[in-house]
Design a protein around this motif. Structure first.
Motif, PDB file in Angstrom:
ATOM      1  N   MET A 249       0.845  -1.196   0.000  1.00 49.29           N
ATOM      2  CA  MET A 249       0.000   0.000   0.000  1.00 49.29           C
ATOM      3  C   MET A 249       0.878   1.242   0.000  1.00 49.29           C
ATOM      4  O   MET A 249       1.862   1.318   0.716  1.00 49.29           O
ATOM      5  N   SER A 250       0.521   2.220  -0.832  1.00 44.22           N
ATOM      6  CA  SER A 250       1.270   3.469  -0.903  1.00 44.22           C
ATOM      7  C   SER A 250       0.563   4.535  -0.076  1.00 44.22           C
ATOM      8  O   SER A 250      -0.500   4.308   0.489  1.00 44.22           O
ATOM      9  N   GLY A 251       1.150   5.714  -0.024  1.00 40.86           N
ATOM     10  CA  GLY A 251       0.544   6.818   0.703  1.00 40.86           C
ATOM     11  C   GLY A 251       0.282   7.989  -0.222  1.00 40.86           C
ATOM     12  O   GLY A 251       0.341   7.867  -1.449  1.00 40.86           O
ATOM     13  N   LEU A 252      -0.001   9.140   0.382  1.00 43.74           N
ATOM     14  CA  LEU A 252      -0.239  10.365  -0.372  1.00 43.74           C
ATOM     15  C   LEU A 252       0.915  11.332  -0.171  1.00 43.74           C
ATOM     16  O   LEU A 252       1.456  11.445   0.927  1.00 43.74           O
ATOM     17  N   VAL A 253       1.293  12.028  -1.235  1.00 42.25           N
ATOM     18  CA  VAL A 253       2.294  13.087  -1.141  1.00 42.25           C
ATOM     19  C   VAL A 253       1.807  14.275  -1.959  1.00 42.25           C
ATOM     20  O   VAL A 253       1.100  14.106  -2.953  1.00 42.25           O
ATOM     21  N   LEU A 254       2.173  15.467  -1.512  1.00 43.03           N
ATOM     22  CA  LEU A 254       1.840  16.654  -2.291  1.00 43.03           C
ATOM     23  C   LEU A 254       2.814  16.803  -3.453  1.00 43.03           C
ATOM     24  O   LEU A 254       4.015  16.564  -3.308  1.00 43.03           O
ATOM     25  N   CYS A 255       2.293  17.192  -4.576  1.00 38.66           N
ATOM     26  CA  CYS A 255       3.090  17.393  -5.785  1.00 38.66           C
ATOM     27  C   CYS A 255       3.013  18.868  -6.163  1.00 38.66           C
ATOM     28  O   CYS A 255       1.921  19.401  -6.390  1.00 38.66           O
ATOM     29  N   GLU A 256       4.151  19.530  -6.197  1.00 42.43           N
ATOM     30  CA  GLU A 256       4.170  20.934  -6.587  1.00 42.43           C
ATOM     31  C   GLU A 256       3.875  21.063  -8.087  1.00 42.43           C
ATOM     32  O   GLU A 256       4.197  20.161  -8.865  1.00 42.43           O
ATOM     33  N   PRO A 257       3.290  22.184  -8.507  1.00 46.76           N
ATOM     34  CA  PRO A 257       3.031  22.375  -9.942  1.00 46.76           C
ATOM     35  C   PRO A 257       4.269  22.177 -10.810  1.00 46.76           C
ATOM     36  O   PRO A 257       4.194  21.577 -11.881  1.00 46.76           O
ATOM     37  N   THR A 258       5.420  22.656 -10.337  1.00 44.01           N
ATOM     38  CA  THR A 258       6.643  22.502 -11.130  1.00 44.01           C
ATOM     39  C   THR A 258       7.041  21.033 -11.271  1.00 44.01           C
ATOM     40  O   THR A 258       7.615  20.632 -12.283  1.00 44.01           O
ATOM     41  N   GLU A 259       6.712  20.199 -10.264  1.00 39.72           N
ATOM     42  CA  GLU A 259       7.000  18.765 -10.360  1.00 39.72           C
ATOM     43  C   GLU A 259       6.171  18.121 -11.457  1.00 39.72           C
ATOM     44  O   GLU A 259       6.685  17.322 -12.245  1.00 39.72           O
ATOM     45  N   LEU A 260       4.873  18.453 -11.500  1.00 39.51           N
ATOM     46  CA  LEU A 260       4.033  17.892 -12.559  1.00 39.51           C
ATOM     47  C   LEU A 260       4.495  18.390 -13.921  1.00 39.51           C
ATOM     48  O   LEU A 260       4.550  17.615 -14.884  1.00 39.51           O
ATOM     49  N   TYR A 261       4.843  19.662 -14.004  1.00 43.38           N
ATOM     50  CA  TYR A 261       5.362  20.202 -15.265  1.00 43.38           C
ATOM     51  C   TYR A 261       6.567  19.394 -15.736  1.00 43.38           C
ATOM     52  O   TYR A 261       6.660  19.007 -16.910  1.00 43.38           O
ATOM     53  N   ASN A 262       7.495  19.116 -14.829  1.00 42.25           N
ATOM     54  CA  ASN A 262       8.690  18.358 -15.211  1.00 42.25           C
ATOM     55  C   ASN A 262       8.367  16.902 -15.531  1.00 42.25           C
ATOM     56  O   ASN A 262       8.980  16.305 -16.422  1.00 42.25           O
ATOM     57  N   ILE A 263       7.417  16.314 -14.822  1.00 38.45           N
ATOM     58  CA  ILE A 263       6.990  14.946 -15.135  1.00 38.45           C
ATOM     59  C   ILE A 263       6.458  14.880 -16.565  1.00 38.45           C
ATOM     60  O   ILE A 263       6.759  13.952 -17.322  1.00 38.45           O
ATOM     61  N   LEU A 264       5.685  15.876 -16.949  1.00 33.60           N
ATOM     62  CA  LEU A 264       5.103  15.908 -18.294  1.00 33.60           C
ATOM     63  C   LEU A 264       6.158  16.090 -19.381  1.00 33.60           C
ATOM     64  O   LEU A 264       5.918  15.749 -20.543  1.00 33.60           O
ATOM     65  N   ASN A 265       7.328  16.605 -19.013  1.00 38.52           N
ATOM     66  CA  ASN A 265       8.331  16.957 -20.022  1.00 38.52           C
ATOM     67  C   ASN A 265       9.575  16.075 -20.015  1.00 38.52           C
ATOM     68  O   ASN A 265      10.600  16.446 -20.596  1.00 38.52           O
ATOM     69  N   GLN A 266       9.489  14.902 -19.385  1.00 38.75           N
ATOM     70  CA  GLN A 266      10.622  13.979 -19.416  1.00 38.75           C
ATOM     71  C   GLN A 266      10.692  13.268 -20.766  1.00 38.75           C
ATOM     72  O   GLN A 266       9.663  13.002 -21.398  1.00 38.75           O
ATOM     73  N   VAL A 267      11.911  12.960 -21.184  1.00 40.76           N
ATOM     74  CA  VAL A 267      12.104  12.296 -22.476  1.00 40.76           C
ATOM     75  C   VAL A 267      13.126  11.171 -22.354  1.00 40.76           C
ATOM     76  O   VAL A 267      13.985  11.169 -21.468  1.00 40.76           O
ATOM     77  N   THR A 268      13.007  10.201 -23.240  1.00 41.79           N
ATOM     78  CA  THR A 268      14.085   9.259 -23.531  1.00 41.79           C
ATOM     79  C   THR A 268      14.439   9.567 -24.986  1.00 41.79           C
ATOM     80  O   THR A 268      14.995  10.611 -25.267  1.00 41.79           O
ATOM     81  N   LYS A 269      14.076   8.706 -25.913  1.00 42.12           N
ATOM     82  CA  LYS A 269      14.167   9.094 -27.323  1.00 42.12           C
ATOM     83  C   LYS A 269      12.940   9.903 -27.716  1.00 42.12           C
ATOM     84  O   LYS A 269      13.008  10.819 -28.532  1.00 42.12           O
TER      85      LYS A 269
END
Length: 313
Positions: free
Chosen positions: A1-21
């Protein structure tokens, strides 16, 4: 079972912009972004790739295609939740009607997130400030699009990652040449750590610092580091937004950002590395640049603290 954590707007922005190829959004088990606002609000606009979570008979109905046990990031947002405390619970058994969601606008993301924790291996992220904060900061990531085809995700062009919210971005040469990105992020200065010449600020030494070094083990960035730090500091004082970039945005530009963070915060290479790695997961300065950053650590702190023989580097 996992828990809850707050995600800052900048964290979500960076999650959306990760790349490999390609953009990591193409990976089915990378990000599950859930919107628990009303259907009307969702239809008006939502964060790109977000799915609407319906509520019926007091229960949240997660899209059937989502397997949270395999998902790396699950982010839930409502209008403006700013803490992990449920402020107000819903009391309607209706589907996603405007009336049915009046009672759960505040705290709805947390309420939904709690029901997901037993399904996921990783923590459930609750977006701090909800859609209101995120869309105010990153209006260009709002959309009305509901269904994303695989080809569309393949073609998605990520933005530079955010190193200092609203102030410093880290990207590649393509992003530095994109006028829409410059406009959306309000870029006012460039640090170009490559041999290429970009189309913006050409000939303007006040707005462009061009560090011309090759992407090779012979590259020497050390002579430029003091000027680099001064250039960035001046623009931060002026309120300018700065984009630091190299050809691929993986080695030379990352080394430049690491050097600046070490200088600005008077911190170790190890600590700076961990921070940048969190912002940009594919960052990888070459071994020669890492060795030069180790020497820069000695300049900043008076001694070499980080063991660069560690496989991490």
């Amino acid at each position: 079972m996992s828990g809850l954590v707050l995600c800052e707007p900048t964290e979500l922005y960076n999650i959306l912009n990760q790349v490999t190829k390609l953009s990591r959004l193409t990976e089915p088990n990378y990000l599950c972004l859930l919107d628990v606002r009303s259907k009307r609000e969702y239809d008006e606009s939502h964060v790109i790739t977000a799915r609407l979570v319906k509520k019926r008979a007091g229960e949240y109905l997660i899209p059937e295609s989502v397997d949270l046990e395999c998902v790396e990031y699950c982010v839930v947002y409502d209008n403006n939740t700013s803490s992990l405390k449920v402020i107000l619970k819903g009391d309607s058994d209706d589907d996603n009607t405007d009336e049915g969601h009046q009672g759960i606008v505040l705290g709805a993301a947390v309420e939904c997130g709690r029901t997901l924790t037993h399904l996921a291996r990783h923590p459930i992220h609750i977006l701090r400030g909800g859609y209101e904060s995120f869309s105010a900061m990153y209006h260009f990531f709002r959309t009305q699009k509901i269904i994303w085809m695989p080809r569309e995700l393949d073609d998605f062009q990520p933005y530079p990652v955010e190193i200092m919210p609203g102030r410093i971005y880290l990207g590649n040469f393509r992003q530095a040449c994109d006028p829409k990105i410059q406009k959306d992020l309000k870029i006012k200065a460039h640090v170009n750590v490559s041999m290429e010449t970009g189309p913006f600020f050409a000939g303007d030494a006040d707005k462009l610092l061009h560090i011309q070094i090759e992407d090779s083990l012979e590259a020497n960035i050390t002579p430029f580091l003091r000027h680099l730090c001064h250039f960035i500091e001046v623009h931060l004082e002026l309120g300018s937004v700065i984009l630091v970039f190299s050809t691929m945005g993986i080695s030379r530009s990352c080394a430049a950002i690491l050097a600046y963070l070490m200088h600005r915060n008077e911190q170790t290479l190890k600590r700076s590395w961990a921070y940048v790695k969190k912002c940009k997961t594919n960052m990888r300065p070459n071994r020669a640049l890492v060795a030069q950053l180790s020497e820069w650590e000695k300049v900043v702190l008076g001694d070499i603290v980080t063991d660069i023989l560690d496989p991490l580097y």
